[in-house]
Design an enzyme around this catalytic site. Sequence first.
Site, PDB file in Angstrom:
ATOM      1  N   ASN A   2      -3.578  12.928   0.830  1.00  0.00           N
ATOM      2  CA  ASN A   2      -5.129  13.344   0.324  1.00  0.00           C
ATOM      3  C   ASN A   2      -5.207  14.690   1.226  1.00  0.00           C
ATOM      4  OD1 ASN A   2      -6.295  11.709  -1.597  1.00  0.00           O
ATOM      5  ND2 ASN A   2      -7.081  10.326  -0.089  1.00  0.00           N
TER       6      ASN A   2
ATOM      7  N   ASP B 133      -5.923  10.602  -6.216  1.00  0.00           N
ATOM      8  CA  ASP B 133      -6.476   9.564  -7.432  1.00  0.00           C
ATOM      9  C   ASP B 133      -5.345   9.591  -8.188  1.00  0.00           C
ATOM     10  OD1 ASP B 133      -8.970   9.123  -6.289  1.00  0.00           O
ATOM     11  OD2 ASP B 133     -10.026  10.339  -7.684  1.00  0.00           O
TER      12      ASP B 133
ATOM     13  N   GLU C 198      -5.880   2.433  -1.009  1.00  0.00           N
ATOM     14  CA  GLU C 198      -4.563   2.573  -1.632  1.00  0.00           C
ATOM     15  C   GLU C 198      -3.707   0.976  -1.450  1.00  0.00           C
ATOM     16  OE1 GLU C 198      -3.974   3.888   2.568  1.00  0.00           O
ATOM     17  OE2 GLU C 198      -5.522   4.006   1.330  1.00  0.00           O
TER      18      GLU C 198
ATOM     19  N   ASP D 283       0.681  -1.222   0.069  1.00  0.00           N
ATOM     20  CA  ASP D 283       0.160   0.043   0.044  1.00  0.00           C
ATOM     21  C   ASP D 283       0.941   1.321   0.107  1.00  0.00           C
ATOM     22  OD1 ASP D 283       0.782   0.414   2.611  1.00  0.00           O
ATOM     23  OD2 ASP D 283      -1.163   0.297   3.524  1.00  0.00           O
ATOM     24  N   ILE D 284       0.385   2.210  -0.450  1.00  0.00           N
ATOM     25  CA  ILE D 284       1.000   3.655  -0.432  1.00  0.00           C
ATOM     26  C   ILE D 284       1.174   4.350   0.897  1.00  0.00           C
ATOM     27  CG2 ILE D 284       0.824   5.947  -1.489  1.00  0.00           C
ATOM     28  CD1 ILE D 284      -0.983   4.679  -3.681  1.00  0.00           C
TER      29      ILE D 284
END
Length: 624
Positions: free
Chosen positions: A509, A518, A544, A501-502
């Site tokens: 965000n 996005d 994510e 995952d990020i």
Amino acid sequence: MPRIRASLLALTLAALTATSAFARDDRAAAFDKLFEQLDSNRLNPATPEGMQAEIARLRALVPPGDRRRELLYESTACFQPPEDTRAALAYAQRGLAASKAMGDAELEARFQICEASVQDMLGEVQTSLALYTRGIELARRSEHPALVGDGLVLRGNTYSYLGRHAESLMDFMAAQRLYDNSHQAERSEGNLQNIAVAYRRMGESDKAREYLDRSREIARRHEDWSSLAVIAVQMGFLYQDTGRADLALPQFEEAARIARQRLDPALVASTQLALSSAQLELGRYGQALSTVQSAKAGFTSVGDQSNTGMIAVTEARARAGLGQTAQALALYAEAEKVLQADQNDRYLEMMYPHRAALYERTGNAAAALGDYKRYLALREKRLAARAEQRTLMLRQQTDAAQRDFENQRLRTEKTMREQDVQALLKARRWQRIAIALGVALIAVLGLIVGRQIVRTRRLRVLAATDELTGVANRRRIELMGADAVAQSRADERPLCVITFDIDGFKAINDAHGHLVGDQVIARVAETAQHTLRQFDEIGRMGGEEFVVLLPDTAIDAARQVAERLRANVEALNFRDVAPELRVTISVGVTALSPRDAGLSDLLARADQALYQAKAAGRNCVRTT
């Protein structure tokens, strides 16, 4: 004596008349031959000067008093790059009026299509679409399939400019069938570029590259410099679409070099406009400004206004990068007006995020929010249109197959009726033909059913795809994972799973907004697809989080894949959306073991490894 002299004079006049008639016939034949070579592109000079010389030679071959051939010459000259676009429009309209007066549908079609192309250059896009359609109908009425194809190609290019890619692709494909059926090899080869562009703009990169490679091979063989420049530009756009402006730049530079050495000012300007886009992506704002201003001057010199909106957007981005805020905002306003008049949602969608970022830097949050909302609305419209266009294309293909089947059925029925008559005399022959026709009909039915099955499978794939990233959605990747576990155990082959995952995605965000978030997710997914091997599968689990299936892969090899994925994501450049943004991922890797009850156990261990990577400071790989 007077009678003898009169007879000699009559003989002399008759001889001169006959000689003149033969000379006129030879001239007409020479004109027809040269016109056919130019019209079919079998004679395609490599330089503008060479083409002008051939057009002049065609003019010299027009027989005196032959109005139809004179208009054929004028219709050929009408399609040459004009020095004065308004004068070119008047020229096309005079030819159209003369053709109507003669009642010649073919000539009328040629001048109508020419008028449409000039209106397109003047920026009257919607007008040009209506004129192209009328020209195509006139060409059909004249029963000239190659001319119909030419009109379809030009209309398809306009559809493509407006973002109506499915319609453009259908026009190009219809033209290709006409060219192939009428043995127009040169036209068919030239149309490959158009098909490639349509596929690229629909996001079908592999199909686009396939057609561009074929087209480049043909252009090199014929030393077609104009096509080579266009192909280089499209190759550059392919790289740019995947975020590789560094690879796009050499392609654009090569196109500009060819254009400067061998092509007309309009094509030089087109390559410069493309080059400036790559310079912008690389942050070379001064170079981009100089390049786009040269392109603007080139288009202006030939009266071409078809790229006015995109030129204004490009110059605005360059000036914004150089800190010239007021000038940039004025140019954005000019571009917005032109693009809205053209109904060009594709370029408006490209423009709004850049202007919004500029508004944010100047503290105008309300204007920035307005542009972001407009961008999101256009993006949603484009995504919906893309799905609709793909569905339309599949429907058109299905309808075409059904029409082919129906025509085949009618032809078969007609043949069978004719054979029934013959069967009264030759029953044995009738039986053999009836059997052959039955087999042919079954084969046709099988082919249609097979094609329909393939199309149904394609629609199922679309339903199993994550809309934002284009990778498999959660349901699809879980189904593939369960299949992979079963296959691994049946074949006694290894299977590994990567979860990643990020890092700090919520902070991204919060700091930059959901629009940037996005784009981060989409670019990370795209990078993962390019990094993974051909037989690996990736899916988005939500937010994510992503899962990668590595069939027939041991844990050491899986760790290498994971490390390569981590490094490629870390190297991503987000300068165009957030200059200071750096994105990393944490990665967990595990292998299928005999004690695993199923995919859920495998994913749980991979998640444990992912949590270890997080605990170790993120931006790293851990295995369990």
